[in-house]
Design a protein around this motif. Structure first.
Motif, short mmCIF file in Angstrom:
data_model
loop_
_atom_site.label_atom_id
_atom_site.label_comp_id
_atom_site.label_asym_id
_atom_site.label_seq_id
_atom_site.Cartn_x
_atom_site.Cartn_y
_atom_site.Cartn_z
N VAL A 265 0.87 -1.17 0.00
CA VAL A 265 0.00 0.00 0.00
C VAL A 265 0.91 1.22 0.00
CG1 VAL A 265 -1.75 1.32 1.24
CG2 VAL A 265 -1.75 -1.17 1.37
N VAL A 266 0.67 2.13 -0.91
CA VAL A 266 1.48 3.34 -0.97
C VAL A 266 0.60 4.52 -0.59
CG1 VAL A 266 2.86 4.85 -2.44
CG2 VAL A 266 2.86 2.38 -2.84
N VAL A 267 1.03 5.27 0.41
CA VAL A 267 0.25 6.42 0.83
C VAL A 267 1.17 7.65 0.78
CG1 VAL A 267 0.69 5.85 3.28
CG2 VAL A 267 -1.17 7.39 2.69
N PHE A 268 0.67 8.69 0.16
CA PHE A 268 1.53 9.87 -0.02
C PHE A 268 0.75 11.16 0.22
CE2 PHE A 268 -0.19 8.54 -4.11
CZ PHE A 268 -0.67 9.71 -4.67
N ASP A 269 1.46 12.20 0.61
CA ASP A 269 0.82 13.49 0.85
C ASP A 269 1.07 14.43 -0.32
OD1 ASP A 269 3.41 14.29 1.09
OD2 ASP A 269 3.20 15.18 3.09
N ASP A 270 0.93 15.71 -0.10
CA ASP A 270 1.03 16.66 -1.22
C ASP A 270 2.48 16.91 -1.67
OD1 ASP A 270 1.80 18.07 1.01
OD2 ASP A 270 0.89 19.97 0.35
N SER A 271 3.43 16.17 -1.11
CA SER A 271 4.79 16.27 -1.65
C SER A 271 4.86 15.54 -3.00
CB SER A 271 5.81 15.68 -0.67
OG SER A 271 5.55 14.31 -0.47
N ILE A 272 3.89 14.66 -3.21
CA ILE A 272 3.81 13.95 -4.49
C ILE A 272 2.56 14.46 -5.20
CG2 ILE A 272 3.61 11.68 -5.61
CD1 ILE A 272 6.17 11.89 -4.03
N LYS A 273 2.74 15.25 -6.24
CA LYS A 273 1.58 15.73 -6.99
C LYS A 273 1.97 15.92 -8.46
CE LYS A 273 2.46 20.32 -4.97
NZ LYS A 273 1.90 21.39 -4.17
N GLY A 274 0.95 16.00 -9.29
CA GLY A 274 1.20 16.17 -10.72
C GLY A 274 1.98 14.99 -11.28
N ASP A 275 3.03 15.33 -12.08
CA ASP A 275 3.79 14.26 -12.73
C ASP A 275 4.45 13.31 -11.75
OD1 ASP A 275 3.06 15.02 -15.20
OD2 ASP A 275 4.81 16.32 -15.55
N SER B 138 -1.63 -0.89 -4.08
CA SER B 138 -2.77 0.03 -4.05
C SER B 138 -2.30 1.36 -3.47
CB SER B 138 -3.95 -0.54 -3.27
OG SER B 138 -3.55 -0.88 -1.97
N TYR B 139 -3.01 2.42 -3.82
CA TYR B 139 -2.52 3.77 -3.55
C TYR B 139 -3.54 4.60 -2.79
CZ TYR B 139 0.57 2.43 -7.38
OH TYR B 139 1.46 1.77 -8.18
N CYS B 140 -3.02 5.52 -2.01
CA CYS B 140 -3.89 6.50 -1.35
C CYS B 140 -3.23 7.87 -1.40
CB CYS B 140 -4.14 6.07 0.10
SG CYS B 140 -5.02 7.31 1.06
N ALA B 141 -3.93 8.81 -2.02
CA ALA B 141 -3.44 10.20 -2.02
C ALA B 141 -4.10 10.89 -0.83
CB ALA B 141 -3.84 10.89 -3.32
N LEU B 142 -3.31 11.26 0.15
CA LEU B 142 -3.88 11.86 1.35
C LEU B 142 -4.48 13.22 1.05
CD1 LEU B 142 -0.98 11.02 3.82
CD2 LEU B 142 -3.29 10.02 3.83
N VAL B 143 -5.61 13.49 1.67
CA VAL B 143 -6.21 14.82 1.61
C VAL B 143 -6.44 15.27 3.05
CG1 VAL B 143 -7.21 14.70 -0.69
CG2 VAL B 143 -8.46 13.71 1.24
N ASP B 144 -6.84 16.53 3.24
CA ASP B 144 -6.81 17.08 4.60
C ASP B 144 -8.01 16.76 5.49
OD1 ASP B 144 -4.37 18.11 4.09
OD2 ASP B 144 -4.92 20.23 4.30
N TYR B 145 -9.21 17.02 5.00
CA TYR B 145 -10.34 17.05 5.93
C TYR B 145 -11.42 16.03 5.60
CZ TYR B 145 -7.92 21.31 7.24
OH TYR B 145 -6.97 22.20 7.63
N SER B 146 -12.46 16.06 6.46
CA SER B 146 -13.45 14.99 6.43
C SER B 146 -14.08 14.77 5.06
CB SER B 146 -14.54 15.26 7.45
OG SER B 146 -15.16 16.51 7.17
N ASN B 147 -14.27 15.82 4.30
CA ASN B 147 -14.85 15.58 2.98
C ASN B 147 -14.06 16.25 1.86
OD1 ASN B 147 -16.67 14.07 1.55
ND2 ASN B 147 -18.21 15.69 1.43
N SER B 148 -12.76 16.32 2.03
CA SER B 148 -11.90 16.84 0.96
C SER B 148 -12.06 15.96 -0.27
CB SER B 148 -10.44 16.83 1.39
OG SER B 148 -10.23 17.72 2.46
N ARG B 149 -12.13 14.67 -0.02
CA ARG B 149 -12.27 13.75 -1.14
C ARG B 149 -13.63 13.95 -1.81
NH1 ARG B 149 -10.79 8.58 -2.90
NH2 ARG B 149 -11.88 8.42 -4.88
#
Ligand code: SF4
Ligand code: SF4
Ligand code: SF4
Ligand code: FES
Ligand code: FES
Lengths: 691, 173
Positions: A448-458, A475-486
């Motif tokens: 499982v790969v989980v990453f924050d906003d240091s990984i964005k775009g290309d 499988s991947y998860c792009a972290l977002v900040d708040y309860s319904n950011s997604r």
């Protein structure tokens, strides 16, 4: 799974995997063996002797919490001898226990009280003086009342193993034993309150709840924490329309019992005295309270006027509002106001991730993957501080399944303590760090790969390409900040995207662009505080703000509308892993309305009600099911548990605008603008500063 | 914190003895030997041992509080421990204890004014077969009679080393 073995409990022929603990095997079959120190998921203690049972051919009674079942075992849990043992154990536990149930927070839901009621003796043979130790406050959150403590050490293990904090210990010996905080007389910890909720008795109590109410005087409303994007279910205890506690003892939701300080205690922003309770209109430069009808009429007129003149609108949505509200708002903006200038503060690059994974299915990580997959790679984020629950899951995975954890971060993180490999990289160099792990990761069986906003775009594309090249399921998860950011992204609070990741064709203005546009005629901000750190260039723009508080943005508004908090509304939210869950109204604030209703009322003022349809969460959800790809999930399913939305299986085809993606990296004790109105979060922060 | 080279060497031995992820096993032996050198277990020592064994100071403190042979207060030069648990009790342990208190004029966990002798009433020290038993620092005295205890305490109070006191012999174990 281990081989099944046959054994009997109380004459019943049963089966369970060899090696399973007797107490668990019994529970599986609906037989309760009372216990205090045993706690599922934590190390074994065998300290309390409450779980004694008879086992044939064993001369003495056995502790069911450490005894594995084996073939042919004959166990009895309800004999006279067992009952006598329970009675004696309880008498022993009560020797030094005060009989202050009538004033104890735990009274009514205390495991000791329940057990004594069922098995205990009415009287104690112990007539000597009890040892008394005064109650101590260890932090704004945690209080300890030593005489009530039955030394089960659940708290110590929850903090050590569950949280990875190790802030609690046992000092002294025998009857003098006490639980002690890590700093001698106070705690320095995550303030999560796990120790308090796991305490079977009222020895650990919380600053928020102590002496507030009795358990049976509350209603219990299960809803979703509105802080980070992990989407923990929090069950709010409500009395007289006031939220008095949060916990999740029934283990419903993706989070089981876990909650961090925010989910457990930072509901208090919703009860803040600073909540707005009346609409306000700017008159002679000052905001003055007006009636709802006056405020709505003013907005309706002004919006209609701007629309008629072809003026420029800007609509900024929220990271906290429900999917229904987001959907409704973007529909209003796009179809009602005729603008694509609708956006929210973007916090993670889900868009590129979905695009990079196009053509695949089931590649977005689910919350349970953090507990079940054999390896977890954390990139950029200080997971324990920013996404406490995902970190907790990962830690449990490490403890229970010996999962391999990898961390590639700029600073030291708590995950290092369990990491197979930790890599320190300069900010921006995360991908190089990941590349360095190639051989180790390729040797895993899944990841499982989980990453924050240091990984964005290309960089997201490169990361996915890297993952795909490993030759194992990733499988991947792009972290977002708040309860319904997604949910904000999914519902199209994005200038380039309609709901369901459909490109709009012509992109509207982003938040930054709206704020910078000199010619903006009207700005409508729903549950967001963009002016906290930015200026609005269009000094003459008509600004409408819907919020709980008089934020920096609300202070600039021409009309301010008081809204209901997430704990005061129904609807659905989608967590960072794309799992939809249901919000349930727990309380209400006089004068405030939900954003959904407000949007509906504005639509009505403008004669757009027929276009928009009723502002009922269920009706809007039904429309979402029909129109938003991936969200065709029946509401009853959402009600009973988190459901992952099936992501679009195709190219998104827009630039995700990495320049606009900025996570606020809230840590344990902050939560954007909301956090500023939480007494508990502030008192923890102040407590630390004053030391 | 700095220790004597001998103690450092001991520490190294202990740490090498246990697997890398079980360093915490060295906490007790390290504390036992360190307290002889530092006279008592100070907060500084607790933190040092915690650091070296990869645990939290609180976790070391848990151990210190649990084991009666670990002391946060300095003991007398000779720490006299009298067992009054069941086996010893049956054959005069309690009488020995009372006798020691009277003779030295001090009680449980107290130290004589000159700092030479301290006293502690202890639980079973695993010498039941040779009860009643008395321990002075790390040495055991078996089948102790009131007469022998008198001589031992008189000798220690007079400034003698235990081995210089006639008729009372420690047992080697
Ligand atoms: S509040 Fe949480 S972090 Fe603090 S001592 Fe309790 S379990 Fe540990
Ligand atoms: S404080 Fe509560 S959880 Fe902790 S040992 Fe005491 S009774 Fe158990
Ligand atoms: S981990 Fe996130 S969702 Fe869970 S309780 Fe904490 S802030 Fe709320
Ligand atoms: S539950 Fe088995 S000893 Fe406590
Ligand atoms: S009872 Fe004294 S040594 Fe065992």
């Amino acid at each position: 799974m281990a081989d099944l073995v046959k054994f009997t409990i109380n004459g019943q022929e049963l089966e369970a995997p060899a090696g399973m603990l007797v107490i668990e095997a019994a529970k599986q079959n609906g037989i309760e063996i009372p216990s205090f120190c045993y706690y599922e998921g934590y190390s074994l203690q065998a300290a309390c002797r409450m779980c004694l049972v008879e086992v044939e051919k064993m001369p003495k009674m056995q502790v069911a919490c450490t005894l594995p079942v084996s073939a042919g075992m004959v166990i009895r849990t309800e004999t006279d001898q067992v009952k006598l043992a329970r009675k004696s154990t309880l008498e022993f536990l009560l020797t030094n226990h005060p009989l202050d149930c009538p004033v104890c927070d735990k009274g009514g839901e205390c495991e000791l009280q329940d057990m004594v009621f069922r098995y205990g003796a009415g009287e104690s043979r112990y007539t000597e003086t009890k040892i008394h130790v005064n109650e101590q406050q260890w932090s704004p959150v945690v209080f300890y009342d030593a005489p009530r403590c039955i030394l089960c050490f659940r708290c110590v293990r929850a903090c050590d193993e569950g949280m990875g904090v190790s802030a609690l210990g046992v000092i002294n010996r025998g009857a003098q034993s006490l639980i002690s905080p890590n700093m001698g007389d106070h705690l320095e910890c995550d303030e999560c309150g796990q120790c308090i909720d796991i305490c079977p008795v009222g020895a650990l109590t919380s600053g928020a709840y102590r002496y507030q109410t009795r358990p049976w005087e509350m209603e219990h409303v299960g809803t979703i924490c509105t802080h980070c994007s992990d989407g923990c279910k929090t069950t709010l205890g409500v009395r007289n329309d006031e939220i008095v506690r949060g916990n999740n003892r029934d283990r419903s939701g993706v989070n089981g019992e876990f909650l961090c300080i925010k989910g457990r205690y930072a509901f208090d922003f919703s009860e803040s005295a600073e909540r707005l309770q009346s609409p306000m209109i700017r008159v002679n430069g000052k905001l003055e309270e007006v009636s709802w009808s006056k405020a709505l009429e003013t907005i309706g007129k002004k919006f209609a006027e701007v629309k008629a003149k072809g003026g420029k609108f800007g609509v900024i949505g929220s990271n906290h509002t429900t999917n229904e509200e987001n959907y409704y708002l973007q529909k209003f903006a796009r179809q009602g106001l005729g603008t694509n200038n609708i956006d929210h503060q973007r916090t993670g690059d889900v868009v590129t991730l979905v695009d990079a994974l196009s053509g695949t299915t089931g590649r977005l990580a689910k919350t349970e993957d953090f507990y079940e997959r054999k390896a977890v790679l954390v990139i950029g984020a200080d997971l324990s501080a920013e996404h406490p629950f995902l970190a907790f899951q990962t830690r449990a995975n490490y403890r229970h399944h010996e999962a391999h954890v990898y961390a590639v971060t700029a600073e030291a993180v708590r995950e290092d303590n369990m990491a197979t490999r930790s890599v320190r990289v300069a900010k921006g160099e995360e991908l190089a760090g990941v590349e360095g792990l190639r051989d180790a990761l390729a040797a895993e069986t899944e990841l499982v790969v989980v990453f924050d906003d240091s990984i964005k775009g290309d960089k997201v594309r490169s990361l996915v390409a890297f993952g795909e090249s490993l030759g194992i399921p990733v499988s991947y998860c792009a972290l977002v900040d708040y309860s319904n950011s997604r949910g904000a992204i999914d519902m199209g609070l994005v200038a380039e995207l309609n709901p369901g990741f459909h490109a709009t064709g012509t992109a509207g203005a982003s938040v930054d662009e709206m704020l910078a546009a000199n010619d903006l005629a009207a700005l409508w901000v729903v549950g967001s505080n963009p002016l906290q750190n930015a200026k609005l260039a269009a000094s003459r723009a008509f600004v409408v703000v819907q919020d709980l508080f008089l934020t920096e943005t609300a202070q600039r508004a021409d009309v301010v509308l008081p809204t209901a908090s997430a704990y005061e509304k129904n609807g659905t939210v989608t967590n960072g892993c794309g799992e939809v869950q249901r919000l349930k109204r727990a309380s209400a604030t006089m004068g405030a309305k939900t954003d959904l209703e407000i949007i509906g009322l504005i639509a009505k003022e403008m004669g757009l009600a027929p276009l928009m349809g009723p502002w009922l969460p269920e009706t809007v959800y039904a429309e979402i099911r029909k129109t938003v790809k991936g969200y065709d999930i029946p509401l009853p399913l959402v009600t009973i548990g988190a459901q992952q939305t099936a992501p679009v299986n195709g190219r998104v085809g827009v630039d995700s605008r990495p320049d606009l993606i900025r996570s606020s990296h809230d840590k344990l004790f902050t939560s954007g603008t909301l956090g500023r109105y939480s007494t508990v979060l502030n008192s923890v922060i102040e407590g630390r500063q004053s030391r | 914190m700095t220790f004597s080279p001998e103690l450092e060497a001991r520490f190294e031995k202990f740490l090498a003895k246990y697997p890398a992820d079980r360093k915490r096993s060295a906490v007790i032996p390290m504390l036992v030997y360190a307290q002889d050198e530092t006279e008592a277990i100070t907060q500084e020592l607790i933190e040092e041992v915690a650091k070296r064994c990869g645990v939290t100071p609180l976790q070391v403190d848990e151990v210190v509080g649990f084991y009666s042979m670990l002391h946060k207060k300095p003991q007398g030069k000779y720490h006299v421990q009298v067992c009054t648990n069941i086996s010893c009790l049956l054959v005069g342990g309690e009488e020995l204890w009372n006798q020691a208190c009277h003779k030295l004029g001090i009680g449980h966990k107290q130290t004589s004014a000159d700092g030479r002798v301290s006293l502690e009433e202890v639980e079973c020290m695993g010498a039941c077969s040779w009860a009643p038993a008395v321990q002075v620092n790390y040495d055991f005295y078996h089948f102790v009679t009131p007469g022998q205890l008198d001589k031992l305490l008189d000798g220690l109070a007079a400034g003698k080393k235990p081995e210089e006191i006639a008729d009372v012999k420690k047992v080697s174990c």
